[in-house]
Design a protein around this motif. Structure first.
Motif, PDB file in Angstrom:
ATOM      1  N   VAL A 141       0.827  -1.262   0.089  1.00 28.27           N
ATOM      2  CA  VAL A 141       0.013  -0.125   0.087  1.00 28.27           C
ATOM      3  C   VAL A 141       0.813   1.304   0.067  1.00 28.27           C
ATOM      4  CG1 VAL A 141      -1.757   1.277   1.387  1.00 28.27           C
ATOM      5  CG2 VAL A 141      -2.164  -1.143   1.112  1.00 28.27           C
ATOM      6  N   ASP A 142       1.831   1.289   0.823  1.00 30.50           N
ATOM      7  CA  ASP A 142       2.883   2.381   1.005  1.00 30.50           C
ATOM      8  C   ASP A 142       3.433   2.533  -0.391  1.00 30.50           C
ATOM      9  OD1 ASP A 142       1.949   2.898   3.548  1.00 30.50           O
ATOM     10  OD2 ASP A 142       3.650   2.092   4.355  1.00 30.50           O
ATOM     11  N   ASP A 152      -5.913   6.759  -3.500  1.00 25.43           N
ATOM     12  CA  ASP A 152      -6.006   6.637  -2.308  1.00 25.43           C
ATOM     13  C   ASP A 152      -5.783   5.344  -1.508  1.00 25.43           C
ATOM     14  OD1 ASP A 152      -8.378   5.103  -2.483  1.00 25.43           O
ATOM     15  OD2 ASP A 152      -9.655   6.780  -2.521  1.00 25.43           O
ATOM     16  N   GLU A 153      -5.739   5.343  -0.241  1.00 26.00           N
ATOM     17  CA  GLU A 153      -5.413   4.081   0.645  1.00 26.00           C
ATOM     18  C   GLU A 153      -6.453   2.818   0.212  1.00 26.00           C
ATOM     19  OE1 GLU A 153      -5.096   2.822   5.282  1.00 26.00           O
ATOM     20  OE2 GLU A 153      -4.337   4.752   4.646  1.00 26.00           O
ATOM     21  N   PRO A 154      -7.538   2.977   0.478  1.00 25.25           N
ATOM     22  CA  PRO A 154      -8.614   2.132  -0.083  1.00 25.25           C
ATOM     23  C   PRO A 154      -8.209   1.342  -1.271  1.00 25.25           C
ATOM     24  CG  PRO A 154      -9.819   3.745   1.084  1.00 25.25           C
ATOM     25  CD  PRO A 154      -8.546   4.496   0.583  1.00 25.25           C
ATOM     26  N   ALA A 155      -8.244   2.332  -2.399  1.00 26.81           N
ATOM     27  CA  ALA A 155      -8.032   1.951  -3.925  1.00 26.81           C
ATOM     28  C   ALA A 155      -6.561   0.998  -3.829  1.00 26.81           C
ATOM     29  CB  ALA A 155      -7.883   3.159  -4.590  1.00 26.81           C
ATOM     30  N   ARG A 157      -4.902  -0.446  -1.394  1.00 21.15           N
ATOM     31  CA  ARG A 157      -5.411  -1.747  -0.672  1.00 21.15           C
ATOM     32  C   ARG A 157      -5.716  -2.614  -1.429  1.00 21.15           C
ATOM     33  NH1 ARG A 157      -6.594   0.342   3.674  1.00 21.15           N
ATOM     34  NH2 ARG A 157      -3.977  -0.315   4.712  1.00 21.15           N
ATOM     35  N   ALA A 158      -6.925  -2.406  -2.144  1.00 23.12           N
ATOM     36  CA  ALA A 158      -7.593  -3.153  -3.058  1.00 23.12           C
ATOM     37  C   ALA A 158      -6.750  -3.619  -4.502  1.00 23.12           C
ATOM     38  CB  ALA A 158      -8.774  -2.445  -3.455  1.00 23.12           C
ATOM     39  N   ALA A 159      -5.948  -2.636  -4.783  1.00 19.99           N
ATOM     40  CA  ALA A 159      -4.998  -2.816  -5.966  1.00 19.99           C
ATOM     41  C   ALA A 159      -4.031  -3.815  -5.324  1.00 19.99           C
ATOM     42  CB  ALA A 159      -4.370  -1.804  -6.365  1.00 19.99           C
ATOM     43  N   ALA A 160      -3.495  -3.992  -4.160  1.00 22.78           N
ATOM     44  CA  ALA A 160      -2.579  -4.778  -4.061  1.00 22.78           C
ATOM     45  C   ALA A 160      -3.164  -6.285  -4.028  1.00 22.78           C
ATOM     46  CB  ALA A 160      -1.840  -4.277  -2.418  1.00 22.78           C
ATOM     47  N   HIS A 161      -4.422  -6.361  -3.123  1.00 22.10           N
ATOM     48  CA  HIS A 161      -5.025  -7.597  -3.212  1.00 22.10           C
ATOM     49  C   HIS A 161      -5.361  -8.191  -4.634  1.00 22.10           C
ATOM     50  CE1 HIS A 161      -5.494  -8.473   1.126  1.00 22.10           C
ATOM     51  NE2 HIS A 161      -5.874  -6.964   1.387  1.00 22.10           N
ATOM     52  N   ALA A 162      -5.632  -7.112  -5.362  1.00 24.79           N
ATOM     53  CA  ALA A 162      -5.876  -7.719  -6.805  1.00 24.79           C
ATOM     54  C   ALA A 162      -4.651  -8.091  -7.362  1.00 24.79           C
ATOM     55  CB  ALA A 162      -6.351  -6.658  -7.692  1.00 24.79           C
ATOM     56  N   VAL A 163      -3.526  -7.630  -7.227  1.00 21.75           N
ATOM     57  CA  VAL A 163      -2.327  -8.228  -7.965  1.00 21.75           C
ATOM     58  C   VAL A 163      -1.874  -9.358  -7.233  1.00 21.75           C
ATOM     59  CG1 VAL A 163       0.199  -7.525  -8.036  1.00 21.75           C
ATOM     60  CG2 VAL A 163      -1.314  -5.741  -8.552  1.00 21.75           C
ATOM     61  N   PHE A 164      -2.073  -9.481  -6.030  1.00 25.23           N
ATOM     62  CA  PHE A 164      -1.690 -10.888  -5.410  1.00 25.23           C
ATOM     63  C   PHE A 164      -2.475 -11.943  -6.083  1.00 25.23           C
ATOM     64  CE2 PHE A 164      -0.807  -8.669  -1.183  1.00 25.23           C
ATOM     65  CZ  PHE A 164       0.146  -7.962  -1.464  1.00 25.23           C
ATOM     66  N   GLY A 165      -3.844 -11.798  -6.299  1.00 22.82           N
ATOM     67  CA  GLY A 165      -4.641 -12.942  -6.828  1.00 22.82           C
ATOM     68  C   GLY A 165      -4.215 -13.178  -8.483  1.00 22.82           C
ATOM     69  N   LEU A 166      -3.790 -12.101  -9.126  1.00 25.38           N
ATOM     70  CA  LEU A 166      -3.505 -12.090 -10.350  1.00 25.38           C
ATOM     71  C   LEU A 166      -2.075 -13.104 -10.703  1.00 25.38           C
ATOM     72  CD1 LEU A 166      -3.254 -11.413 -13.380  1.00 25.38           C
ATOM     73  CD2 LEU A 166      -1.893  -9.389 -12.847  1.00 25.38           C
ATOM     74  N   ALA A 192      -1.668  -3.534 -13.614  1.00 27.05           N
ATOM     75  CA  ALA A 192      -2.957  -3.442 -12.942  1.00 27.05           C
ATOM     76  C   ALA A 192      -2.983  -2.386 -11.767  1.00 27.05           C
ATOM     77  CB  ALA A 192      -3.132  -4.894 -12.322  1.00 27.05           C
ATOM     78  N   VAL A 193      -1.761  -2.516 -11.341  1.00 25.01           N
ATOM     79  CA  VAL A 193      -1.338  -1.246 -10.292  1.00 25.01           C
ATOM     80  C   VAL A 193      -1.580   0.119 -10.901  1.00 25.01           C
ATOM     81  CG1 VAL A 193       0.461  -0.081  -8.857  1.00 25.01           C
ATOM     82  CG2 VAL A 193       0.219  -2.592  -8.945  1.00 25.01           C
TER      83      VAL A 193
END
Length: 210
Positions: A141-142, A152-155, A157-166, A192-193
């Protein structure tokens, strides 16, 4: 990385044996599921009787706990090491992506076990793994927000989880060799990020053109 709580200060030979058992267990758990594998199956895979494994692990649950804790510690340590270099934000983000891609490609069984078996951990192990995972996510996230201040922070964090899934979908991919798969996943993850900065309205407009 410090030894997991279930394996403090083990002699090198004994630790190598534990690592061998965990590697065999990971392959079996990935192939047959945690509940589809018995202690005798794991013993057979490493050439010992099932009960002999209790000299190394107190239970099959303990094996899974150490396995998933170790994965989370390795990822956190690797992520923190890269974050501590003080690299330029976009460089750091690329390094984090490549680190996650390499881990996923080199450890497909562990990735599968991690994705499927968090719910099979004991409560203390689940809390420990969750805490380690949250710290790893915060590194991402940082890094994402430093590289893309408009996210922003929520986006982020969501992007990080999406990248992990990918990236973690790799155990199911057999179409490319490792080098090609690494390049593909790295490019897709970075794209994606970058997409996290796209306003929702622009995304909706783009989709409406399909």
């Amino acid at each position: 990385m410090s030894p997991p709580p279930d394996a403090p200060d083990k002699p090198p030979g004994k630790q190598r044996r534990r690592d061998q058992i965990l590697a065999a267990a990971a392959e079996l758990f990935a192939r047959h599921g945690f509940h589809g594998v018995g202690i005798d199956d794991i013993g057979s895979a490493v050439g010992v009787s099932g009960p002999a494994l209790y000299r190394h692990f107190r239970s099959k649950d303990a094996m899974l706990g150490e396995m998933l804790t170790s994965i989370s510690e390795i990822l956190l340590d690797g992520g923190q090491t890269r974050a501590d270099t003080g690299a330029e934000p976009r460089t750091l983000l690329g390094e984090l992506v490549r680190f996650q891609v390499d881990f996923a490609l080199d450890n497909p069984a562990l990735i599968t076990v991690q994705e499927r078996n968090l719910g099979n951990l004991t409560d203390p192990d689940r809390r420990r793994v969750r805490a380690l995972q949250r710290r790893y996510v915060e590194i991402w996230v940082d890094a994402i927000r430093a590289a893309q201040p408009d996210v922003d922070e929520p986006a982020a964090r969501a992007a990080a989880h999406a990248v992990f899934g990918l990236i973690n979908s790799t155990p199911h991919s057999r179409h490319l060799d490792r080098e090609q798969m690494a390049a593909l996943l790295t490019g897709m993850a970075l794209a994606a990020v970058r997409g996290a900065a796209t306003p929702a309205s622009a995304t909706s407009a783009a989709l409406s053109l399909d």
